[in-house]
Design a protein around this motif. Structure first.
Motif, PDB file in Angstrom:
ATOM      1  N   GLN A 105     113.680  -9.718  22.060  1.00 49.14           N
ATOM      2  CA  GLN A 105     114.664 -10.128  23.061  1.00 49.14           C
ATOM      3  C   GLN A 105     116.062 -10.240  22.454  1.00 49.14           C
ATOM      4  O   GLN A 105     117.038  -9.791  23.065  1.00 49.14           O
ATOM      5  N   LYS A 106     116.170 -10.811  21.271  1.00 49.64           N
ATOM      6  CA  LYS A 106     117.470 -10.898  20.592  1.00 49.64           C
ATOM      7  C   LYS A 106     118.022  -9.500  20.323  1.00 49.64           C
ATOM      8  O   LYS A 106     119.195  -9.238  20.546  1.00 49.64           O
ATOM      9  N   LYS A 115     110.526 -12.977  20.846  1.00 51.74           N
ATOM     10  CA  LYS A 115     111.860 -13.554  20.710  1.00 51.74           C
ATOM     11  C   LYS A 115     112.776 -12.631  19.890  1.00 51.74           C
ATOM     12  O   LYS A 115     113.939 -12.418  20.250  1.00 51.74           O
ATOM     13  N   GLY A 118     119.529  -7.964  23.503  1.00 48.49           N
ATOM     14  CA  GLY A 118     120.502  -8.727  24.271  1.00 48.49           C
ATOM     15  C   GLY A 118     119.939  -9.586  25.389  1.00 48.49           C
ATOM     16  O   GLY A 118     120.650  -9.918  26.337  1.00 48.49           O
ATOM     17  N   LEU A 119     118.670  -9.953  25.268  1.00 45.45           N
ATOM     18  CA  LEU A 119     118.037 -10.819  26.264  1.00 45.45           C
ATOM     19  C   LEU A 119     117.983 -12.248  25.727  1.00 45.45           C
ATOM     20  O   LEU A 119     118.030 -12.466  24.517  1.00 45.45           O
ATOM     21  N   THR A 120     117.855 -13.202  26.617  1.00 44.09           N
ATOM     22  CA  THR A 120     117.688 -14.588  26.192  1.00 44.09           C
ATOM     23  C   THR A 120     116.380 -14.701  25.432  1.00 44.09           C
ATOM     24  O   THR A 120     115.319 -14.351  25.970  1.00 44.09           O
ATOM     25  N   PRO A 121     116.420 -15.182  24.187  1.00 47.95           N
ATOM     26  CA  PRO A 121     115.198 -15.234  23.365  1.00 47.95           C
ATOM     27  C   PRO A 121     114.281 -16.408  23.732  1.00 47.95           C
ATOM     28  O   PRO A 121     114.176 -17.388  23.009  1.00 47.95           O
ATOM     29  N   SER A 122     113.605 -16.268  24.865  1.00 45.23           N
ATOM     30  CA  SER A 122     112.735 -17.327  25.377  1.00 45.23           C
ATOM     31  C   SER A 122     111.313 -17.240  24.833  1.00 45.23           C
ATOM     32  O   SER A 122     110.577 -18.219  24.863  1.00 45.23           O
ATOM     33  N   ARG A 170     112.508  -8.745  32.998  1.00 43.09           N
ATOM     34  CA  ARG A 170     113.602  -8.171  32.195  1.00 43.09           C
ATOM     35  C   ARG A 170     113.102  -7.712  30.832  1.00 43.09           C
ATOM     36  O   ARG A 170     113.509  -6.659  30.325  1.00 43.09           O
ATOM     37  N   THR A 171     112.208  -8.478  30.216  1.00 40.40           N
ATOM     38  CA  THR A 171     111.676  -8.088  28.905  1.00 40.40           C
ATOM     39  C   THR A 171     110.761  -6.874  29.045  1.00 40.40           C
ATOM     40  O   THR A 171     110.838  -5.935  28.245  1.00 40.40           O
TER      41      THR A 171
END
Length: 130
Positions: free
Chosen positions: A105-106, A102, A109-113, A119-120
């Motif tokens: 990802q933050k 997470k 610039g990715l959604t922190p899922s 994508r990750t």
């Protein structure tokens, strides 16, 4: 001839996909032959190079509770490439791995899922600077 954590990740993803090879971070003849076998099995022209189609077929989605070589590849990337030094490399996607994913990802610039999807994975190898 490539070497490093990217190659290490490719090798571990191949192992996760039930291929046998040594994980040494070196893209040598054994890795090239294994990539060709993977490509043939997945109806991709067997070039031995990990291009976009091969990478897309190779990546494994990961989330808390998963285990195996692909999880180890993520742990190694996070620990040695991105500074999450408190992570253990044990192949088990637990709470600490989810938290590190997470944060990664933050950072990019990715959604922190906390889920490692395509994508990750792409961000991990794209930003790999070593």
């Amino acid at each position: 001839g490539d070497t490093g954590l990217r190659v290490n990740a490719v090798q571990m993803l191949l192992i996760q996909r039930h291929f046998e090879l040594a994980v040494d971070g070196k893209f040598g003849p054994q890795t090239e032959a294994t990539v060709k076998s993977f490509q043939a099995r997945n109806r991709i022209s067997p070039s031995g190079k990990v291009g976009a189609k091969t990478w897309e077929a190779l990546v494994v989605p990961l989330w808390k509770g998963r285990s195996g070589a692909a999880v180890s590849a993520v742990e190694i990337q996070l620990k040695y490439q991105y500074g999450f030094s408190s992570l253990s490399v044990d192949g088990k996607f637990g709470a600490m791995v989810k938290s590190a994913v997470k944060a990664f990802q933050k950072r990019y610039g990715l959604t922190p899922s906390g889920i490692v999807g395509e994508r990750t994975w792409n961000a991990m190898v794209l930003h790999d600077t070593k």
